[in-house]
Design a protein around this motif. Sequence first.
Motif, short mmCIF file in Angstrom:
data_model
loop_
_atom_site.label_atom_id
_atom_site.label_comp_id
_atom_site.label_asym_id
_atom_site.label_seq_id
_atom_site.Cartn_x
_atom_site.Cartn_y
_atom_site.Cartn_z
N MET A 131 0.84 -1.20 0.00
CA MET A 131 0.00 0.00 0.00
C MET A 131 0.87 1.24 0.00
N GLY A 132 0.56 2.20 -0.87
CA GLY A 132 1.34 3.41 -0.96
C GLY A 132 0.99 4.41 0.13
N ILE A 133 1.61 5.58 0.04
CA ILE A 133 1.41 6.64 1.03
C ILE A 133 0.10 7.37 0.73
N ILE A 134 -0.67 7.65 1.77
CA ILE A 134 -1.88 8.46 1.66
C ILE A 134 -1.53 9.87 2.13
N ILE A 135 -1.82 10.85 1.31
CA ILE A 135 -1.52 12.24 1.65
C ILE A 135 -2.81 12.95 2.05
N GLY A 136 -2.85 13.49 3.26
CA GLY A 136 -3.98 14.30 3.71
C GLY A 136 -3.61 15.77 3.65
N ILE A 137 -4.46 16.58 3.05
CA ILE A 137 -4.16 18.00 2.87
C ILE A 137 -5.35 18.84 3.32
N ASP A 138 -5.10 19.74 4.27
CA ASP A 138 -6.08 20.70 4.75
C ASP A 138 -5.81 22.02 4.05
N VAL A 139 -6.63 22.35 3.08
CA VAL A 139 -6.39 23.52 2.23
C VAL A 139 -7.15 24.72 2.77
N GLY A 140 -6.43 25.69 3.28
CA GLY A 140 -7.04 26.94 3.71
C GLY A 140 -6.99 27.95 2.58
N ILE A 141 -7.43 29.16 2.85
CA ILE A 141 -7.41 30.19 1.82
C ILE A 141 -5.97 30.62 1.51
N SER A 142 -5.12 30.69 2.53
CA SER A 142 -3.73 31.09 2.31
C SER A 142 -2.72 30.12 2.93
N THR A 143 -3.18 29.22 3.78
CA THR A 143 -2.28 28.27 4.44
C THR A 143 -2.75 26.85 4.20
N THR A 144 -1.83 25.99 3.84
CA THR A 144 -2.13 24.58 3.62
C THR A 144 -1.31 23.72 4.57
N LYS A 145 -1.97 22.73 5.18
CA LYS A 145 -1.29 21.78 6.07
C LYS A 145 -1.37 20.41 5.43
N ILE A 146 -0.28 19.69 5.48
CA ILE A 146 -0.18 18.42 4.79
C ILE A 146 0.50 17.39 5.67
N VAL A 147 0.05 16.15 5.57
CA VAL A 147 0.65 15.05 6.33
C VAL A 147 0.53 13.78 5.50
N GLY A 148 1.52 12.91 5.65
CA GLY A 148 1.47 11.63 4.97
C GLY A 148 1.09 10.53 5.94
N LEU A 149 0.31 9.57 5.45
CA LEU A 149 -0.06 8.41 6.26
C LEU A 149 0.77 7.24 5.75
N VAL A 150 1.76 6.86 6.55
CA VAL A 150 2.68 5.79 6.18
C VAL A 150 2.43 4.60 7.07
N ASP A 151 2.05 3.48 6.48
CA ASP A 151 1.71 2.28 7.26
C ASP A 151 0.65 2.59 8.31
N GLY A 152 -0.29 3.45 7.94
CA GLY A 152 -1.40 3.77 8.82
C GLY A 152 -1.10 4.80 9.88
N LYS A 153 0.12 5.38 9.89
CA LYS A 153 0.51 6.34 10.92
C LYS A 153 0.91 7.67 10.29
N PRO A 154 0.46 8.81 10.86
CA PRO A 154 0.83 10.13 10.33
C PRO A 154 2.33 10.36 10.41
N SER A 155 2.87 11.00 9.38
CA SER A 155 4.31 11.23 9.32
C SER A 155 4.61 12.62 8.78
N SER A 156 5.54 13.30 9.43
CA SER A 156 6.14 14.55 8.95
C SER A 156 5.15 15.63 8.55
#
Length: 273
Positions: free
Chosen positions: A1-26
């Motif tokens: 299974m590959g990496i799942i990328i979650g992205i919270d897109v705001g109007i001017s700020t974006t937050k991003i996290v990768g889900l690696v083996d089911g756990k949030p990373s970096s």
Amino acid sequence: MGIIIGIDVGISTTKIVGLVDGKPSSPLRISAADPITSLYGAFGKYLHDNNIELDNVEHVMLTGVGAAYVKNDVYGVATSRCDEFVADALGAIYESHLDHAMVVSMGTGTSFVMCQGGNDIRHIGGIGIGGGTLQGLSRIMLNTSDIKQVSALAMQGDISHVNLLIGDISAQPLPGLPMEATASIFARAKNDASKEDIACGLIYMVLQSIGSAAVLAAQGTGCRDMVLIGNLSLLPQCKEVFPALEKLYGVRFHIPKFSEYCTAIGAALAFQK
């Protein structure tokens, strides 16, 4: 299974996290002039900083108000969208290790989401008080909208110089109200109040209003745990305001380690749902 990328897109700020083996990373955040620029900038920087090839990304999950501006797949990777309130809840519950909690998302305004397990998620409501309130009033009263600068000023302020406390109006504690409880916000402020005291009063006003509203929103639910997420949860004044509200209302406020990134984490976790 590959990496799942979650992205919270705001109007001017974006937050991003990768889900690696089911756990949030970096987790990572990027600010830019518009949501598209911040989204693609955050995505590219995340891949670069973590030495991730695009082919290793299985899916991208978008959430946040800025997600509506993204019409296509991100960099050709299969892309889906997650309701922001669901993302708030999933991320907050995962990070706090709680099963039954009121999720208090402190963004530009504030939303309240009741969560019982990962499946019973209900948006209770919200208030138009949050980081946007603090920025706007700071701009008017302190000539700055830099929250870090306002927080630094507030660290040197004295809340008793601007707020009226129960001890100021009563010779003894009132039923359920200790002497140090706030009777009226900014009621003691004078014309020559210092910038430090004003900054302290503004931050206390916003945080106290959010905390009290969260408790009221949870009335009748049996829920005594409130999970605070969003940028305002990083303010050092949270460590002063919310413990006092815990004593006043008999509840528990929790600030997870990655409170700032809970919505992005929740978006990634939603793919597994």
